[in-house]
Structures are given as structure tokens and as C-alpha cells.
Design an enzyme around this catalytic site. Sequence first.
Site, mmCIF file in Angstrom:
data_model
loop_
_atom_site.group_PDB
_atom_site.id
_atom_site.type_symbol
_atom_site.label_atom_id
_atom_site.label_comp_id
_atom_site.label_asym_id
_atom_site.label_seq_id
_atom_site.Cartn_x
_atom_site.Cartn_y
_atom_site.Cartn_z
ATOM 1 N N SER A 136 0.857 -1.180 0.000
ATOM 2 C CA SER A 136 0.000 0.000 0.000
ATOM 3 C C SER A 136 0.892 1.229 0.000
ATOM 4 C CB SER A 136 -0.871 -0.035 1.255
ATOM 5 O OG SER A 136 -1.528 1.195 1.432
ATOM 6 N N LYS A 162 -1.432 -0.964 -4.241
ATOM 7 C CA LYS A 162 -2.610 -0.198 -3.808
ATOM 8 C C LYS A 162 -2.176 1.247 -3.626
ATOM 9 C CE LYS A 162 -4.764 0.052 0.711
ATOM 10 N NZ LYS A 162 -5.360 -0.758 1.795
ATOM 11 N N LYS A 164 -3.048 4.986 -2.220
ATOM 12 C CA LYS A 164 -3.903 5.822 -1.396
ATOM 13 C C LYS A 164 -4.304 7.014 -2.249
ATOM 14 C CE LYS A 164 -3.880 3.759 2.585
ATOM 15 N NZ LYS A 164 -5.141 3.352 3.212
ATOM 16 N N ASP A 189 -7.401 3.189 -2.505
ATOM 17 C CA ASP A 189 -8.037 3.247 -1.186
ATOM 18 C C ASP A 189 -8.234 4.708 -0.808
ATOM 19 O OD1 ASP A 189 -8.933 2.955 1.395
ATOM 20 O OD2 ASP A 189 -7.180 1.854 2.137
ATOM 21 N N GLU A 214 -11.357 0.830 -2.654
ATOM 22 C CA GLU A 214 -11.546 0.548 -1.223
ATOM 23 C C GLU A 214 -12.088 1.774 -0.493
ATOM 24 O OE1 GLU A 214 -8.006 -1.185 0.427
ATOM 25 O OE2 GLU A 214 -8.596 -0.834 2.499
ATOM 26 N N ASP A 239 -13.529 -1.420 4.155
ATOM 27 C CA ASP A 239 -12.536 -1.574 5.214
ATOM 28 C C ASP A 239 -13.147 -0.983 6.496
ATOM 29 O OD1 ASP A 239 -10.366 -1.312 6.936
ATOM 30 O OD2 ASP A 239 -9.040 -0.301 5.525
ATOM 31 N N LYS A 263 -9.310 -6.856 8.546
ATOM 32 C CA LYS A 263 -8.250 -6.448 9.478
ATOM 33 C C LYS A 263 -8.716 -6.966 10.821
ATOM 34 C CE LYS A 263 -6.779 -2.138 7.308
ATOM 35 N NZ LYS A 263 -7.066 -0.690 7.230
ATOM 36 N N GLY A 291 -3.771 -4.211 6.417
ATOM 37 C CA GLY A 291 -2.635 -3.939 7.290
ATOM 38 C C GLY A 291 -2.817 -2.614 7.999
#
Length: 369
Positions: A136, A162, A164, A189, A214, A239, A263, A291
Site C-alpha cells: 500500500s 494499492k 492511497k 483506497d 476501497e 474496510d 483487518k 494492514g
Amino acid sequence: MSRVRAIELLLVELPLVRPFRTSFGEVSDKRCVLVRLETDRGEGWGECVADAQPDFSGEFNDGAWLVLRDLLAPGMFRAGDIDIGSAEGSFAPVRGNPMAKAAILDAFVDAELRAEGRSLASWLGAERTRVECGVSIGIAPTTETLLEQVAGYLAEGYRRIKLKIEPGTDVERVRAVRGAHPDILLSVDANAAYTLAEADVFRSMDDLDLLMIEQPLHHEDLLRHAELQAALRTDLCLDESIRSAADAAAALDLGSCRIINIKQGRVGGVLEAKRIHDLCRERAVPVWCGGMLETGVGRALNLGLAAMPGFTLPGDTSASARYFEEDLTAPFELAADGTMEVPTKAGIGVTPLPERLDACVTRRELVSA
Ligand code: SMG
Ligand code: MG
């Protein structure tokens, strides 16, 4: 069956190799609470995934410390002889606080499994010995920097990237990465940074063949996620919105997402994580292991979880070197094929190194029965 005799809380602080920026803020150090739990049969370790600030969720380190010290630990002491199946019962009077609950429950599970000489992965029914890893990437200062970071992680072998994202730079950045790497598994995400009024951002990404988007919208808004999912080809993944197996069932019933990020810390520990895994597997919904920039203690647990059969997508289970110069445990390493080994020793399979604890602990407190 064991009786919990004491828990020790340890606040640790480890510098990150590079700051990690999300749509809600930036961190340069990993700061978290570790739980060392003693039973009459041995000890176990757990890591609380809360941050210093209540930003990812309402929980934060100082609050988790109080909840662990004054409520959860005394509840476990009072419960007397407990086993893995009954341990969660001692938390019944405490509402919410899944991250604090996860830390102490996971430490208890670790202690029980260590006492029995059984690995977490085997106890969970996991068959895989290695798991596929993704990475990520925090919001970078520029598109060029982001492209360099992506290329670096791909060269290391990571099997999924991934990104952000946040309003403003989102579409341009994602297009640039997709343009440079047409065939990689790529996801984004948003950490709840958008409203449905900004759905055009996601429509613009709908032709980029993303693995998933996400948590685009507010963490408490399953209904609008369902509206957005209905308008997109790309799968949504939730998430922050999923705090329990009940939330997962509701999100799937409503059509709020087609993939779930598990998670364990966000949902109250490894037992509830397994329930979500089982529920999703029954419904053929893919899950993957999220994570929280964990130290080796939390990472070991995540690897055991990610080895379960329903975890069919690469997770945010990256190597120690992606986060820290030096981890708290022996480092977790990524193989050139982008996989990581699942620990096989008893319990979570690792213990923090005493000299690393000496270097990283900034506060500690022992609570005895
Ligand atoms: O552990 O590699 C990791 C971080 C993965 O992106 C990651 N986590 O929303 O999924 C998420 C974020 C939350 C962490 S913010 C500190
Ligand atoms: Mg996320």
C-alpha cells in the site's frame, strides 16, 4: 483452559522508513500498544492496531491503554479459567473498542496456542505455507515520485499495488500508474474521503481495470456505498465500514461491496476475523488481509490469518523493510516471487527481540490479577 495472571502494556515507537500519508493524515513513526499476557501456562503477545490519534477509527493509543488496563484485563482476571472459545465472553460488559479487545484476545490466543505447541495458521485451518503480498503506497508529493515508488515495489516482487487517494490528484495519479503498468493488479483506497456527489471520480476510474476501489465513502454509510456500487463496474471493497461479522453480512446483503478487507484488529480480534472469512467464503466473496503498519508481532498474526483458504487476493502484508529499518522481531522478508512465508512455530510464531524492546518501548505498565 488457562487463568490469566497478568498483562503488561508496552507503548512502542518505531520510525517509518518513509512517511505514510492517507486522505486523513500523515504518520512518520509507528506508535502502538503491545500486550504481553501471562497465564498459568505461559505467555502470549498481541499488538493493538490503534494509532496515536483517533483518525482511522475512534480508537487511539492512550484510550486503548485505559480500556485494556481498567476494563478488559480485570474482566479476564475475573473470568477465571477460560479457553479460546470462551475468552471473548469476558469482554461482554464493554461495548465497542474492537482494537483494544483484539490486542488482549490475540495475546490470549497466542498464549494458549504456544502452551499447546500449535501454530495459529494450523489452528485456523490454513493450508497455505506462503501468502501473496501486495503493498500500500501512501499519497506521494508528486506523480513522478509515485511512479518511482511503484516501479521500486514492483521490482521487489510485490504482486499488487494499492494507491492511497484523495480528492484533487486522484484520477490523474491512478491514470499515470495504470499507463505505466497496464497489466498489474492495481487498486485504490480513499479512506472514506469522498461523498456520493463526487461519484464522477470513480466513474472516471471505471475503465482503468482496477482490482477494487476501497472505502470510497463515509465509514458509517452502507446505503450510499450500495448506490455507488450499483453505478460502477469496478468492485468496491469495504474496510472502515466493517467492524464485525454482522456488518459484513449487512454490507453484502445491501450490495455495498463485493470484496472485504479483513483487518483482525478492526473487528475485535482473530476470532471475529475468522467469522467474517467463513461468512464470505460461504457466499463466494473474496477477502484479503489488510494492514495497519504493524510491527512484526501483528504481521506474524496477519500472515497466519492470510493463509486461510478464503483469502484469495494479495494482502497489505508487506515485508518489514517496507516499514522499518529494524522491526521489533526478526524481519519478515519478501521472496522474489512476491510471497512471504507463514510462520510455523507455536502461536503467532514470533516474539519481540528484547534488545529491540529496550530501544523502542517508551512506556510500560504491569497489571496483575
Ligand atoms: O500495513 O501496509 C500496511 C498499510 C496498509 O493502507 C494500509 N492501511 O486503510 O487500509 C488502510 C490503511 C490504514 C492504515 S493508516 C495508518
Ligand atoms: Mg483501507
